[in-house]
Design an enzyme around this catalytic site. Structure first.
Site, PDB file in Angstrom:
ATOM      1  N   ASP A   1      40.443  35.917  35.492  1.00  0.00           N
ATOM      2  CA  ASP A   1      40.947  35.824  34.118  1.00  0.00           C
ATOM      3  C   ASP A   1      40.921  34.384  33.600  1.00  0.00           C
ATOM      4  O   ASP A   1      40.909  33.430  34.381  1.00  0.00           O
ATOM      5  CB  ASP A   1      42.411  36.299  34.059  1.00  0.00           C
ATOM      6  CG  ASP A   1      42.514  37.809  34.129  1.00  0.00           C
ATOM      7  OD1 ASP A   1      41.495  38.463  34.421  1.00  0.00           O
ATOM      8  OD2 ASP A   1      43.629  38.335  33.908  1.00  0.00           O
TER       9      ASP A   1
ATOM     10  N   HIS B   1      42.311  33.661  38.900  1.00  0.00           N
ATOM     11  CA  HIS B   1      42.037  32.895  37.684  1.00  0.00           C
ATOM     12  C   HIS B   1      40.995  31.829  38.012  1.00  0.00           C
ATOM     13  O   HIS B   1      41.256  30.962  38.862  1.00  0.00           O
ATOM     14  CB  HIS B   1      43.321  32.250  37.149  1.00  0.00           C
ATOM     15  CG  HIS B   1      44.325  33.261  36.673  1.00  0.00           C
ATOM     16  ND1 HIS B   1      45.164  33.927  37.539  1.00  0.00           N
ATOM     17  CD2 HIS B   1      44.595  33.749  35.432  1.00  0.00           C
ATOM     18  CE1 HIS B   1      45.933  34.770  36.838  1.00  0.00           C
ATOM     19  NE2 HIS B   1      45.603  34.690  35.552  1.00  0.00           N
TER      20      HIS B   1
HETATM   21 ZN   LIG Z   1      45.446  35.569  31.193  1.00  0.00          ZN
END
Ligand SMILES: [Zn+2]
Length: 416
Positions: A220, A376
């Site tokens: 993400d 991430h």
């Molecule tokens: Zn996010």
């Protein structure tokens, strides 16, 4: 005695003849001295001519004579001079004046020539005249061409009236019109049908199939400074992953690389600003489509995959009660699939340790038949754990896949 002899007949006739000759001579003299000379001019062909642009103007000319009213009626031909010309390449009205002159007498005549364009432009729609899209998707105008025999390319002058409301099912008509410089118009129509999604591909809940070992690595908040390195690692092992992306102008070029290397790409959020996107459905979708458009521009893919910023179970949106409930329904209605995760790497606050991230992911994978892993790629320490995760997964019989519209969703359950 004076004898009056009757005059002889012959003498009488003679007198009469002399009288007649005198009369004729007098008449001829009058005619001669009153004879007026003048110049006459006459057009050959019509005095007013209309030609369609592209036709050739043939100059027919004029003829002129110097003539008398009584004598010299035949007269003699004079040279005619001509002023003015017709520009066949230009629509307009032209006047040509013909004149002749002789000994102080002169005459002129004029001809009017109209070059007109009555041919309307050719307006051609690109793409289909009847287009059907699913509600919630964007309508892309496929374009058109417009050319005119006189004005050339008129594409820039095409006006479109009508609108397509992609949020509401219905049939919409778009009317395209174009006018050339002579006022000739062409018109075309396109109908766009916005359909409710007939069968939305329903993402599947994760079902544990004994023996199945499937892993969906998802990343993400990128693309960012470590995304290229991550792509190198994934490429080294030919592992496909999924990127839920944001708008980062310095790194958006990597969207192209992500897609070209076979990874899945989904909408996360253009701004990732919770206060902004969860303020209203309208604000959410504005940001959402902005990101979808950006992905499309960089990859040619109109993705239907997405992930809520904060996940579907987020509480950051609680300032707007019920917003995620409404958005999740609307996203589904519009044909999108949203994904959460069932393995958290802990890289969003729990840890900043590469080895801890690797441990968290491996433990999660070992626990599940099917794993959707959240990491991430804007975090270097997290990206640095990926190679170990892949090596361990491959060594232990796991298959790494990219998400698609029918993949498991790992929905968390909505709290707002
Ligand atoms: Zn996010």
């Amino acid at each position: 005695m004076i004898e009056f002899k009757k005059p002889k007949k012959g003498v009488l006739i003679g007198l009469c003849c002399i009288g007649a000759v005198l009369l004729l001579a007098a008449a001829a003299a009058i005619a001669f001295f009153t004879n007026k000379f003048h110049v006459e001019i006459a057009l050959k062909g019509d005095a007013e001519i209309t030609l369609e642009y592209g036709q050739t103007y043939q100059e027919a000319g004029a003829e002129a004579f110097y003539r008398g009213t009584h004598f010299m009626k035949e007269g003699w031909a004079l040279e005619v001079s001509q002023e003015g010309a017709v520009d066949e390449k230009k629509v307009g009205t032209y006047t040509i004046v013909y004149s002749a002159e002789k000994w102080g007498e002169n005459a002129s005549a004029k001809r009017t020539v109209h070059i007109v364009d009555t041919v309307k432009p050719e307006l051609t729609l690109k793409g289909d005249k009847e287009i059907s899209i699913t509600r919630g998707n964007k309508f892309e105008e496929p374009g058109f061409t417009a050319t005119d025999n006189y004005d050339g390319d008129l594409a820039a002058k095409v006006a479109i009236s009508g609108e397509v409301d992609t949020d509401n099912a219905g049939t919409y008509t778009l009317t395209y019109t174009v006018e050339d410089s002579s006022g000739n118009t062409a018109k075309a129509e396109r109908t766009v049908t916005v359909k409710a999604p007939a069968v939305v591909k329903q993402p599947q809940p994760i079902t544990v199939i004994p023996g199945e070992k499937t892993v969906y690595l998802t990343f993400d908040d990128g693309p960012g400074p470590y995304t290229a390195k991550l792509l190198d690692i994934l490429g080294k092992y030919n592992v496909k992953a999924t990127f839920f992306v944001c708008d980062h102008s310095n790194y958006n070029h990597l969207l192209t690389r992500i897609a070209s290397e076979g990874h899945a790409i989904g909408v996360h959020s253009a701004s990732h600003n919770y206060d902004k996107i969860y303020a209203s459905e309208e604000a959410f979708f504005k940001d959402f489509y902005q990101m979808q458009d950006l992905i499309y521009n960089k990859t040619g893919i109109r993705t239907t995959l997405c992930r809520f910023p904060g996940g579907s179970s987020n509480l950051v949106s609680r300032f707007n009660p019920g917003i995620v409930t409404r958005l999740s329904k609307e996203l589904t209605d519009r044909g999108f699939q949203y994904f959460d995760w069932n393995v958290s790497s802990g890289d969003a606050g729990e840890t900043t340790s590469t080895s801890q991230v690797a441990r968290n992911v491996k433990n999660g994978m070992a626990r599940n038949g099917v794993s959707i892993v959240l990491q991430h790629d804007i975090k270097n320490f997290s990206v640095n754990a990926v190679e170990e995760i892949i090596q361990w997964g491959l060594a232990n019989g796991y298959t790494f896949k990219a998400l698609d519209a029918t993949s498991p969703t790992a929905h968390h359950g909505i709290n707002n």
